[in-house]
Structure formats: structure tokens, C-alpha cells
Design a protein around this motif. Structure first.
Motif, mmCIF file in Angstrom:
data_model
loop_
_atom_site.group_PDB
_atom_site.id
_atom_site.type_symbol
_atom_site.label_atom_id
_atom_site.label_comp_id
_atom_site.label_asym_id
_atom_site.label_seq_id
_atom_site.Cartn_x
_atom_site.Cartn_y
_atom_site.Cartn_z
ATOM 1 N N UNK A 49 46.497 36.289 50.121
ATOM 2 C CA UNK A 49 45.098 35.872 50.137
ATOM 3 C C UNK A 49 44.288 36.532 49.055
ATOM 4 N N UNK A 50 43.075 36.046 48.880
ATOM 5 C CA UNK A 50 42.205 36.614 47.866
ATOM 6 C C UNK A 50 40.836 36.895 48.424
ATOM 7 N N UNK A 51 40.735 37.074 49.760
ATOM 8 C CA UNK A 51 39.445 37.252 50.391
ATOM 9 C C UNK A 51 38.781 38.553 50.010
ATOM 10 N N UNK A 52 37.443 38.565 50.070
ATOM 11 C CA UNK A 52 36.683 39.760 49.728
ATOM 12 C C UNK A 52 35.705 40.128 50.835
ATOM 13 N N UNK A 53 35.874 39.515 52.023
ATOM 14 C CA UNK A 53 34.935 39.758 53.113
ATOM 15 C C UNK A 53 34.833 41.247 53.454
ATOM 16 N N UNK A 78 38.241 33.846 44.040
ATOM 17 C CA UNK A 78 38.440 32.612 43.288
ATOM 18 C C UNK A 78 38.865 31.458 44.184
ATOM 19 N N UNK A 79 39.740 31.726 45.140
ATOM 20 C CA UNK A 79 40.218 30.658 46.014
ATOM 21 C C UNK A 79 39.078 30.009 46.780
ATOM 22 N N UNK A 80 38.181 30.830 47.336
ATOM 23 C CA UNK A 80 37.048 30.274 48.084
ATOM 24 C C UNK A 80 36.102 29.535 47.152
ATOM 25 N N UNK A 81 35.943 30.049 45.926
ATOM 26 C CA UNK A 81 35.079 29.375 44.961
ATOM 27 C C UNK A 81 35.623 27.980 44.646
ATOM 28 N N UNK A 82 36.924 27.870 44.472
ATOM 29 C CA UNK A 82 37.524 26.573 44.163
ATOM 30 C C UNK A 82 37.451 25.634 45.358
#
Length: 270
Positions: free
Chosen positions: A133-137, A230-234
């Protein structure tokens, strides 16, 4: 100039360092090609891993000889870190303007951090301790809990938007040409390289700016879950009108940036 400083400068300007930079740029290009591929899968509803640097590394690790390749990516990234740290410490001495010299040195330090994060993510993936994953929460939540946390998250968002904007500017004005030698800008091949760079820088800049926008939105709403990598942005792009078309364009653009990294490695100018 003392002996250690002289040795470090000589190392930075050596042919060995040129080879190290080329190896690192190839690794960086591979990561971007994989991110572009995962973003394209996201656009067509066939997502396997997150469309991010960590997702790309996780995807690579699952392929034949993937573990070895991920380790090579890690080595390439750390070679780029070494280069940028040497630039920060000893580079740009030819600049007569102190402000411009230190701006370039701080930019080199910032890039060293980016490469280091990718390199560390590659190490964690290769050793089985990294997720896909690439989350930043979690990070955003910790920043929110600090005094003035909303302002900090907002500032981070604006900084990310600024970085994305600088990439778009470099792409639009073709300032990235300075990274290619004369041969890399000449003839039909040079024309292709420049087009790849232009599309790649602009697409990557847009994607990063959207990440920054998510951080700013999180700051405004005081909701860490609104931030994202980036994943959420896309995924946000995909949810917009004509989102599939826009996301496909960005995916191909990010892949173009990866291809430009290969051209830069072949025709290195620094």
C-alpha cells in the motif's frame, strides 16, 4: 581545501560516479514504468497493487527473479542518494550567486530524501517487511496531533503542490533538456527523448500536485483519512468525469517519465 573534502569532490566528479548515476537512473525508470503500468490497470479496473512506488516494488517482487530485481532497485536508489548528498555537500561551487547555489544544494538534498525513501521501501519489500500500500493516513494523523498540526499538514500539502508544479514547469519549458548531452537532444532519437521528457514531467507533476491537494483538503477538514499518496490521488482522478481517459493519460505520462530516465542514463549530462 582539506584532504577528505578534496577526495569527496573528486569522487563526485569521477567517471565511477557517472556509472553509478546511470545505474540509479535505470532503476528509477523501472519504478516509474511499473507505476505507470499499475495506474493503467487501475484505469481499466484490473488493479493488482497500489499505483505507487511501494506498490510497484511489491508487484516487481512477485515476478520471476523479482527479489533480485528489487534488491537491484534498492542499490540503484542508494547510489542516487550518494550522488545527491555529494552534490549537497560539495556541488555547484561554480555558481557565483550564493542564493542560487544553496537553492540547488537544497534541491539535491530533497531529491536524496525521495530516492532514499524509495530505496528503503525496496529493502523492506525485498526482506518481506514492506506492504503493497501507499497510504499516508497514519503519518498525517500523527502530524495532526502536533501543536499547529493542521497548519503543518497544510504546509506539507502546499510544498507537495509546489514540487508538482515545478515538474510541470520543467516539462512545459523543456528545462529538463539540461539533463541530456548534445547527442541526446539531436536527430530523431533526440526528438523522441524530448517528447518523452515533456509528457513525463507534466504527467508526473500533475499526479504529485493532486497528492498535495489531498493533504491540503485533509488539513482543511481536519480529517487525516482525506489525505493520501499517489494511489489515492489517481483513484481521485478516476472518480472525475472522463476519469478513465484522464487516468490513462497520466499513466502513460508516468511511464514516459520512466522511459526518459533510460534516455537520461544513456545521454547523461550533469
Amino acid at each position: 581545501m582539506n584532504a577528505p573534502t578534496r577526495s569527496a569532490e573528486q569522487a563526485n566528479n569521477s567517471e565511477w560516479m557517472d556509472h553509478a548515476i546511470r545505474a540509479g537512473l535505470v532503476a528509477y525508470g523501472v519504478v516509474h514504468l511499473l507505476v505507470g503500468w499499475l495506474a493503467l490497470q487501475l484505469a481499466f479496473g484490473e488493479k493488482e497493487d497500489s499505483a505507487s512506488n511501494s506498490g510497484a516494488l511489491h508487484y516487481l517482487a512477485q515476478q520471476p527473479m523479482g527479489g533480485v530485481l528489487v534488491w537491484l532497485i534498492a542499490v540503484g536508489m542508494f547510489l542516487l542518494v550518494l550522488w545527491r548528498l555529494l552534490e549537497f555537500a560539495f556541488g555547484y561551487r561554480e555558481e557565483s550567486d550564493d542564493t542560487k547555489r544553496w537553492r540547488k544544494r537544497l534541491t539535491a538534498l530533497f531529491k536524496a530524501v525521495i530516492y532514499g525513501v524509495i530505496g528503503w521501501s525496496a529493502v523492506k519489500t525485498a526482506t518481506g517487511s514492506g506492504g503493497s500500500g501507499g497510504g499516508t493516513d497514519s503519518t498525517t494523523s500523527k502530524l495532526m496531533d502536533l501543536p499547529g498540526g493542521q497548519l503543518i499538514v497544510g504546509a506539507v500539502g502546499l510544498a507537495i503542490i509546489g514540487y508538482g508544479g515545478s515538474l510541470v514547469y520543467r516539462g512545459w519549458t523543456e528545462k529538463f533538456r539540461e539533463h541530456l548531452d548534445a547527442q541526446g537532444q539531436a536527430g530523431k532519437d533526440g526528438s523522441v527523448y524530448v517528447k518523452l521528457g515533456k509528457v513525463g514531467y507534466i504527467a508526473k507533476g500533475v499526479a504529485i500536485a493532486i497528492v498535495g491537494g489531498l493533504f491540503c483538503y485533509a488539513a482543511i477538514t481536519h480529517d487525516p483519512k482525506k489525505s493520501g499518496g499517489l494511489d489515492q490521488a489517481l483513484q481521485t482522478v478516476l472518480e472525475q468525469p472522463f476519469g478513465q481517459v484522464l487516468l490513462t493519460a497520466i499513466a502513460l505520462g508516468i511511464a514516459s517519465y520512466g522511459a526518459f530516465c533510460f534516455a537520461r542514463a544513456k545521454h547523461l549530462s550533469r
